[in-house]
Design a protein around this motif. Sequence first.
Motif, PDB file in Angstrom:
ATOM      1  N   SER A  38       0.841  -1.216   0.000  1.00  0.00           N
ATOM      2  CA  SER A  38       0.000   0.000   0.000  1.00  0.00           C
ATOM      3  C   SER A  38       0.869   1.255   0.000  1.00  0.00           C
ATOM      4  O   SER A  38       0.935   1.988   1.002  1.00  0.00           O
ATOM      5  N   ASN A  89       4.521  -4.960  14.072  1.00  0.00           N
ATOM      6  CA  ASN A  89       3.064  -4.859  13.974  1.00  0.00           C
ATOM      7  C   ASN A  89       2.487  -5.601  12.769  1.00  0.00           C
ATOM      8  O   ASN A  89       1.361  -6.081  12.827  1.00  0.00           O
ATOM      9  N   TYR A 154      -3.419 -18.224  12.686  1.00  0.00           N
ATOM     10  CA  TYR A 154      -3.221 -16.883  13.260  1.00  0.00           C
ATOM     11  C   TYR A 154      -3.020 -16.962  14.786  1.00  0.00           C
ATOM     12  O   TYR A 154      -2.082 -16.359  15.336  1.00  0.00           O
ATOM     13  N   THR A 189     -10.397  -2.051  12.240  1.00  0.00           N
ATOM     14  CA  THR A 189      -9.484  -1.870  11.095  1.00  0.00           C
ATOM     15  C   THR A 189     -10.004  -2.731   9.943  1.00  0.00           C
ATOM     16  O   THR A 189     -10.994  -3.456  10.088  1.00  0.00           O
TER      17      THR A 189
END
Length: 246
Positions: A38, A89, A154, A189
């Motif tokens: 991005s 992060n 995850y 988010t």
Amino acid sequence: MLEDQTCVVTGSSRGIGRGIAEELGSYGADVVVNYRSSEAAAHETVEAIEDGGGNAIAIQGDVAEYEEVEAMCDQVHDTFGRVDVLVNNAGITIDKKFENMTRDDWQTVVEVNLGGVFNCTHCLFDDIKKSSDGRLINISSVVGQQGNYGQANYATTKSGLFGFTRTLALELASTGSTANCVAPGFVETDMLEEVPERVQQKILDRIPLNRFATVDDVAGIVRFLAGPDSSYMTGQILAVNGGMEW
Ligand code: NAP
């Protein structure tokens, strides 16, 4: 204030990382905004920091690729000379029930969420050791504490960060630098957007404060860990989850 600190925040083009980068920048740190794809969003983050009077650069690099992380760190050293704070992060999800999860789904998440943490920490370990205020801050999740349906890959990576953080805290201790973990609950988010509304409502019903976290709820805690007031805290997990049990 974080003046004279150089902070690298991985995955800070969007979401929690962007909030952390802006928070650290607003407290006077030089900030490295890392992103994978991005580019425009990363440059917006840099502009937002600069508009607030701070100093930042955007650097592309896939944290899962060791050579890309090395190149990023070279660029950081050329620009700022050293790094004091690393915020690991960057993270991804590929959610599926375990019986439907492929080896590739497993490996891809492990490579980013744990491999990326290894790569960035390994390349900046000397910096953190040498800094008079060295800080390693790993962004885990309440899912690493509770587990979560459909997130075996995850959840495993986020639990793995607890052992990693605790161990690095011990290995850094003689230098005075610290390693801590932040375990957010569910944060508004793009990552949460991917969760179906029906499931989001179920999650909300389990949060005593009855709301999802904002990015700022997490960023403020990271800023505290990055700063001098946390200097006697190391090896800890800070839960930022609205009171969820774990
Ligand atoms: P997000 O909105 O999906 O943003 C992810 C960020 O990570 C983006 O900036 C993305 O950059 C970057 N990224 C992804 N893969 C990367 C890679 N291989 N190399 C470099 N950058 C990469 O995610 P988020 O919700 O802000 O989550 C951030 C962290 O908080 C993650 O570790 C996540 O596990 C954790 N967390 C999130 C929540 C939540 O509810 N949202 C809760 C607990 C913990 P590009 O766009 O350039 O790819």
